[in-house]
Design an enzyme around this catalytic site. Structure first.
Site, PDB file in Angstrom:
ATOM      1  N   TYR A  67       0.831  -1.211   0.000  1.00 47.80           N
ATOM      2  CA  TYR A  67       0.000   0.000   0.000  1.00 47.80           C
ATOM      3  C   TYR A  67       0.860   1.253   0.000  1.00 47.80           C
ATOM      4  CZ  TYR A  67      -4.205  -2.783   1.068  1.00 47.80           C
ATOM      5  OH  TYR A  67      -5.247  -3.681   1.018  1.00 47.80           O
TER       6      TYR A  67
HETATM    7  N1  LIG Z   1      -7.336  -7.452   0.036  1.00 51.35           N
HETATM    8  C1  LIG Z   1      -7.516  -6.640  -0.964  1.00 51.35           C
HETATM    9  O1  LIG Z   1      -7.272  -6.978  -2.129  1.00 51.35           O
HETATM   10  C2  LIG Z   1      -8.031  -5.257  -0.703  1.00 51.35           C
HETATM   11  C3  LIG Z   1      -8.395  -4.439  -1.784  1.00 51.35           C
HETATM   12  C4  LIG Z   1      -8.886  -3.168  -1.511  1.00 51.35           C
HETATM   13  C5  LIG Z   1      -8.998  -2.742  -0.191  1.00 51.35           C
HETATM   14  N2  LIG Z   1      -8.596  -3.544   0.837  1.00 51.35           N
HETATM   15  C6  LIG Z   1      -8.680  -3.094   2.249  1.00 51.35           C
HETATM   16  O2  LIG Z   1      -9.983  -2.594   2.487  1.00 51.35           O
HETATM   17  C7  LIG Z   1      -9.891  -1.246   2.960  1.00 51.35           C
HETATM   18  C8  LIG Z   1     -11.110  -0.468   2.547  1.00 51.35           C
HETATM   19  O3  LIG Z   1     -11.176  -0.428   1.124  1.00 51.35           O
HETATM   20  P1  LIG Z   1     -11.792   0.822   0.400  1.00 51.35           P
HETATM   21  O4  LIG Z   1     -11.044   2.038   0.793  1.00 51.35           O
HETATM   22  O5  LIG Z   1     -11.907   0.481  -1.037  1.00 51.35           O
HETATM   23  O6  LIG Z   1     -13.233   0.852   1.118  1.00 51.35           O
HETATM   24  P2  LIG Z   1     -14.611   1.505   0.703  1.00 51.35           P
HETATM   25  O7  LIG Z   1     -15.386   1.621   1.969  1.00 51.35           O
HETATM   26  O8  LIG Z   1     -15.256   0.783  -0.403  1.00 51.35           O
HETATM   27  O9  LIG Z   1     -14.228   2.966   0.158  1.00 51.35           O
HETATM   28  C9  LIG Z   1     -13.695   3.908   1.033  1.00 51.35           C
HETATM   29  C10 LIG Z   1     -13.671   5.259   0.344  1.00 51.35           C
HETATM   30  O10 LIG Z   1     -15.006   5.721   0.146  1.00 51.35           O
HETATM   31  C11 LIG Z   1     -15.085   7.122   0.432  1.00 51.35           C
HETATM   32  N3  LIG Z   1     -15.925   7.232   1.646  1.00 51.35           N
HETATM   33  C12 LIG Z   1     -15.836   6.494   2.785  1.00 51.35           C
HETATM   34  N4  LIG Z   1     -16.774   6.840   3.670  1.00 51.35           N
HETATM   35  C13 LIG Z   1     -17.503   7.818   3.088  1.00 51.35           C
HETATM   36  C14 LIG Z   1     -18.614   8.567   3.528  1.00 51.35           C
HETATM   37  N5  LIG Z   1     -19.148   8.373   4.723  1.00 51.35           N
HETATM   38  N6  LIG Z   1     -19.118   9.502   2.677  1.00 51.35           N
HETATM   39  C15 LIG Z   1     -18.574   9.697   1.468  1.00 51.35           C
HETATM   40  N7  LIG Z   1     -17.501   9.023   1.002  1.00 51.35           N
HETATM   41  C16 LIG Z   1     -16.966   8.076   1.800  1.00 51.35           C
HETATM   42  C17 LIG Z   1     -13.655   7.584   0.685  1.00 51.35           C
HETATM   43  O11 LIG Z   1     -13.025   7.890  -0.548  1.00 51.35           O
HETATM   44  P3  LIG Z   1     -13.018   9.377  -1.194  1.00 51.35           P
HETATM   45  O12 LIG Z   1     -12.819  10.355  -0.089  1.00 51.35           O
HETATM   46  O13 LIG Z   1     -11.914   9.333  -2.196  1.00 51.35           O
HETATM   47  O14 LIG Z   1     -14.351   9.515  -1.833  1.00 51.35           O
HETATM   48  C18 LIG Z   1     -13.001   6.307   1.208  1.00 51.35           C
HETATM   49  O15 LIG Z   1     -11.610   6.277   1.062  1.00 51.35           O
HETATM   50  C19 LIG Z   1      -8.562  -0.743   2.407  1.00 51.35           C
HETATM   51  O16 LIG Z   1      -8.051   0.366   3.137  1.00 51.35           O
HETATM   52  C20 LIG Z   1      -7.706  -1.961   2.567  1.00 51.35           C
HETATM   53  O17 LIG Z   1      -7.276  -2.079   3.918  1.00 51.35           O
HETATM   54  C21 LIG Z   1      -8.132  -4.795   0.588  1.00 51.35           C
END
Ligand SMILES: NC(=O)c1ccc[n+]([C@@H]2O[C@H](COP(=O)([O-])OP(=O)(O)OC[C@H]3O[C@@H](n4cnc5c(N)ncnc54)[C@H](OP(=O)(O)O)[C@@H]3O)[C@@H](O)[C@H]2O)c1
Length: 371
Positions: A67
């Protein structure tokens, strides 16, 4: 630590699969710690988000060696070095992603890379053990026996407490767990997979396998990178709104190709309606939906701003009614494909298989699958 800013629902810990490890029902994802990828948070914000999560009662932090080029791990290591509390936290990190172009053994799941990757993670995290060590993704090459023996060795050495598999085929997980049980190896504590209202394909194989073989499911991208926050709108083929999703067309990552489809916009429309009825945000409803699915122990959330994190941490007390759940389930139902249709449709399960009699004890996953 004060208790006034605690969120009770977050501090109600769950067991991580068939282990004795207690984790918060929301895990703090830190893929957005660091600005290297163009959508994350700078150091101060990342540290404030981490501080707030811990203060609220969260104890489970997810990162990976890959990351933001190692910055995510570094920021977590710095935080605990400055503020203490490392032993109270459950720190999870991952290996698989190649970090040295041109070197085939500096990535993947072979023993040489696992040892190399772990030493780098421990250095950046400024710790001498990792609580949960994830294989980040199946590399399609390394024999499962090599992976399981290597990870078991790390647990025995005390460098790793528990092990997990992320982004693997269900057959691979089933084989790993069966080998562990047969040969006295470390069991797979958890599976990490994409799971949200717009991505439910793991309901066919992975969730039933995890329930049958005793591993926790920890969903990633529960908001589909932010699409399920409801802050984006369609503008012809374009997407309007501020955040990661609007950058997707320029990222060239095929993993995102499936996101901006007509089907997913329809799911967002229904989610918005339900959120309005509940007087909560679409993000909170989408998170509440995932956290209550069978097999889910802890959902890995992401946030780039404090107000997002604060809102998301309060998602656990959202009460979606049975009728609203049915609407969300129906609009997001995965495609009906072979051979799963035989296990999902009452025509087969209650008609052809049981001769019209009621099944006495259906497994939990089956009862609540989207029939
Ligand atoms: N194992 C894997 O292959 C894999 C892959 C991906 C992720 N992950 C893990 O999963 C975690 C979460 O993934 P993700 O970041 O994709 O999760 P997600 O919950 O789908 O997206 C999070 C993003 O949505 C936006 N957001 C979050 N809460 C919000 C709200 N209340 N209102 C408006 N926008 C909001 C923000 O981005 P903006 O501010 O840019 O809009 C935030 O960074 C990662 O940090 C990582 O640890 C693992």
């Amino acid at each position: 630590m004060t208790t006034t800013n605690r969120i009770d629902t977050l501090a109600r810990y769950h067991l991580l699969g068939r282990t004795g490890l207690r984790v918060s029902p929301l895990c703090l994802g830190t893929m957005t710690f660091g600005t290297e990828w163009g959508w994350g948070s700078p150091r101060e914000t990342a540290h404030r988000l981490l501080a707030r999560y811990l203060e609220a009662g969260g104890n489970f932090i997810d990162t990976a060696d890959g990351y933001t080029g190692g910055t995510s791990e570094q920021l977590i290591g710095e935080y605990f070095a400055q503020h203490g509390g490392r032993d109270r936290a459950v720190i999870a990190t991952k290996f698989t992603v190649n970090t040295s172009p041109g070197d085939p053994n500096a990535g993947g799941n072979g023993r040489k890379n696992i040892h190399r990757a772990l030493e780098g993670s421990l250095r950046r995290l400024k710790t001498d053990y990792v609580d949960l060590y994830w294989l980040h993704a199946w590399d399609g090459i390394t024999p499962v026996e090599e992976v399981m023996h290597t990870l078991t060795g790390l647990v025995r050495e005390g460098k790793v407490r528990y092990i997990g598999l992320s982004d693997v085929p269900a057959w691979y997980y089933a084989r790993a767990q069966t080998l562990a049980e047969r040969d006295g190896l470390e069991r797979v504590a958890a599976l990490q997979l994409e799971y949200s209202l717009v991505e439910r394909n793991i309901e066919r194989e992975h969730i039933p396998a995890a329930l049958a073989l005793g591993s926790a499911v920890t969903p990633w991208s529960p908001l589909a990178s932010g699409l399920l926050s409801g802050k984006y709108t369609r503008d012809g083929a374009q997407v309007k709104g501020e955040g990661r999703v609007s950058l997707i067309p320029s990222l060239g990552n095929p993993g995102f190709d499936k996101l901006l489809t007509e089907r997913n916009w329809t799911i967002v429309d229904t989610l918005r309606e339900v959120a309005t009825e509940l007087d909560r945000s679409p993000a909170q409803v989408a998170l509440a939906w995932v956290t209550r699915r069978p097999g889910v122990a802890s959902t890995i959330i992401g946030a780039t701003r404090m107000e997002q994190l604060e809102a998301n941490l309060h998602a656990l007390d959202v009460r979606i009614t049975e009728a609203q759940t049915q609407r969300l389930d129906a609009v997001s139902r995965p495609d009906r494909v072979h051979p799963y249709i035989f296990f999902e449709d009452a025509f087969f399960t209650e008609g052809m298989f049981t001769g019209g009699t009621k099944v006495r004890a259906e497994p939990e996953w089956f009862r609540s699958s989207a029939r």
